[in-house]
Structure formats: C-alpha cells, structure tokens
Design an enzyme around this catalytic site. Sequence first.
Site, PDB file in Angstrom:
ATOM      1  N   ASN A 107       0.855  -1.189   0.000  1.00 37.23           N
ATOM      2  CA  ASN A 107       0.000   0.000   0.000  1.00 37.23           C
ATOM      3  C   ASN A 107       0.885   1.230   0.000  1.00 37.23           C
ATOM      4  OD1 ASN A 107      -2.372   1.648   0.358  1.00 37.23           O
ATOM      5  ND2 ASN A 107      -1.867   1.849   2.532  1.00 37.23           N
ATOM      6  N   HIS A 109       0.841   5.144   1.347  1.00 31.84           N
ATOM      7  CA  HIS A 109       0.113   6.005   2.273  1.00 31.84           C
ATOM      8  C   HIS A 109       0.810   7.377   2.312  1.00 31.84           C
ATOM      9  CE1 HIS A 109      -2.490   7.090   5.560  1.00 31.84           C
ATOM     10  NE2 HIS A 109      -1.436   7.537   6.218  1.00 31.84           N
ATOM     11  N   SER A 136       4.824   6.748   2.380  1.00 31.38           N
ATOM     12  CA  SER A 136       5.416   5.452   2.720  1.00 31.38           C
ATOM     13  C   SER A 136       4.769   4.361   1.877  1.00 31.38           C
ATOM     14  CB  SER A 136       5.143   5.115   4.198  1.00 31.38           C
ATOM     15  OG  SER A 136       5.533   6.176   5.043  1.00 31.38           O
ATOM     16  N   ASP A 145      -2.921   0.899   7.848  1.00 31.47           N
ATOM     17  CA  ASP A 145      -1.687   1.661   7.583  1.00 31.47           C
ATOM     18  C   ASP A 145      -0.540   1.231   8.493  1.00 31.47           C
ATOM     19  OD1 ASP A 145      -3.062   3.031   5.602  1.00 31.47           O
ATOM     20  OD2 ASP A 145      -3.739   4.566   6.992  1.00 31.47           O
TER      21      ASP A 145
HETATM   22  C1  GAR Z   1      -2.523   9.109  -3.158  1.00 28.80           C
HETATM   23  O1  GAR Z   1      -2.073  10.329  -2.639  1.00 28.80           O
HETATM   24  C2  GAR Z   1      -2.368   8.001  -2.140  1.00 28.80           C
HETATM   25  O2  GAR Z   1      -1.205   8.104  -1.358  1.00 28.80           O
HETATM   26  C3  GAR Z   1      -3.597   8.198  -1.297  1.00 28.80           C
HETATM   27  O3  GAR Z   1      -4.615   8.493  -2.221  1.00 28.80           O
HETATM   28  C4  GAR Z   1      -4.045   9.160  -3.363  1.00 28.80           C
HETATM   29  C5  GAR Z   1      -4.488   8.447  -4.615  1.00 28.80           C
HETATM   30  O4  GAR Z   1      -4.102   9.140  -5.764  1.00 28.80           O
HETATM   31  N1  GAR Z   1      -3.897   7.035  -0.540  1.00 28.80           N
HETATM   32  C6  GAR Z   1      -4.459   7.054   0.669  1.00 28.80           C
HETATM   33  O5  GAR Z   1      -4.776   8.078   1.231  1.00 28.80           O
HETATM   34  C7  GAR Z   1      -4.676   5.684   1.281  1.00 28.80           C
HETATM   35  N2  GAR Z   1      -5.159   5.807   2.613  1.00 28.80           N
HETATM   36  P1  GAR Z   1      -4.078   8.421  -7.175  1.00 28.80           P
HETATM   37  O6  GAR Z   1      -5.458   7.780  -7.374  1.00 28.80           O
HETATM   38  O7  GAR Z   1      -3.845   9.537  -8.151  1.00 28.80           O
HETATM   39  O8  GAR Z   1      -2.982   7.406  -7.174  1.00 28.80           O
END
Ligand code: GAR
Length: 197
Positions: A107, A109, A136, A145
């Site tokens: 994942n 985060h 991370s 997480d």
């Molecule tokens: C990213 O910033 C990722 O780190 C976050 O969602 C966004 C997705 O963007 N993830 C979380 O918050 C997980 N808890 P993307 O769809 O453009 O990859």
Amino acid sequence: MKRVAILISGGGSNMVALAQSMVGDHKARPVLVLSNDPSAGGLTKARDMGIATAAVDHREYGKDRSAFEAVLQEKLEEAQPDIICLAGFMRILTEGFTAQYEGRMLNIHPSLLPKYKGLHTHARALEAGDKVHGCSVHEVTAALDDGPVLGQAQINVLPDDTPETLAARLLPMEHKLYVEVLRRYAAGDRSLLKISG
Ligand code: GAR
C-alpha cells in the site's frame, strides 16, 4: 514473470506510474486494475493502456464488508496475482481479507508512517508544524496503515504550504517511490528504500 493486480478508488495516478514502469526487464506485469467505484477515472486510464479492469461497487453491499470483499476476492482470484498493490484504494479491508494476501500486498500512504495513519494526512502534518512530510510504501497487515515499511520519500514543508500544495508536491514523489519499491519487491528485495525530493 510476477502478476500484479492494482486496486484503486479514484484517478489512479499511482496506478498509471506503476503500470508504465512494468516493461522491459521489470520482473512484473500488470494483469488487473480493480476498483470499488465503477466511475473511478483510473479504470478508463487502465483500459486505454490495455490492462484488464473490473469494478465491485462497495455501495451495493452496505455495511457488509465481508460480502463486498468476497466478490473482490473472486475478481482477484480470476487474475491470479502474485502481488497486489493498493494505490489510492480507499476502503478499509477486514482482517480476514488482508490475511489471505499477507506477504504479497503493498500500500502507499501519504505520510511518513508511523505518523498520521488514516485520513487528512497533509492537514495533520501542517497542524503539527512538521518541517518534513512524505509518503510510505508498506506491506499490508490487518491493522490500518501498519505493516513493515519498505520505502519512504520525504519532502520539505514550505512556510506557505496548504494541504493542497503539499499533496500536489508529494504526488510525483509517491509515483517515484512506489515504482522503485515495486521494482525491488518483484525482484525479491524487501530492504528499506529512502528517497528525498
Ligand atoms: C494518493 O495520494 C495516495 O497516497 C492516497 O490516495 C491518493 C491516490 O491518488 N492514498 C491514501 O490516502 C490511502 N489511505 P491516485 O489515485 O492519483 O494514485
């Protein structure tokens, strides 16, 4: 060749970066992009890249997470992935589901774990007055997480940053980090990677 399934909920920019990286001598290839939201923008991007897609709308299952996950698991099993990458997948997974895939699910985060698990990570880093922020990549275990961190990317927080500017500056670092961690992971390397931007 390792088979990679990528789970998304939205735009899928991390998914696109991962999918584009899996070429040449990379030890993995994308076999499925799966979303809990049939209207996720990332599904169209995946289809345009020639990757199989599927959607399981979590809203059809109400509060029954296990029923939702059973269908999610069916879709995954059809694709027979060796590695599962959560990339902006915004559903909490149950212990039963994560246990199935422990040791092969990653994942990303948007915080320097163990700081700021959960949501609103950029706002929380700013509220705390942090001078550095980051993201991370970790192996997924039952706790949210949590799980062994495989890589972190760090950026400086600027005096006039807002959650939005911070998120925008971090996103390209997320792509760089996740691509590099997956490349190493697919080759059997789980050592910690640290980068800064
Ligand atoms: C990213 O910033 C990722 O780190 C976050 O969602 C966004 C997705 O963007 N993830 C979380 O918050 C997980 N808890 P993307 O769809 O453009 O990859």
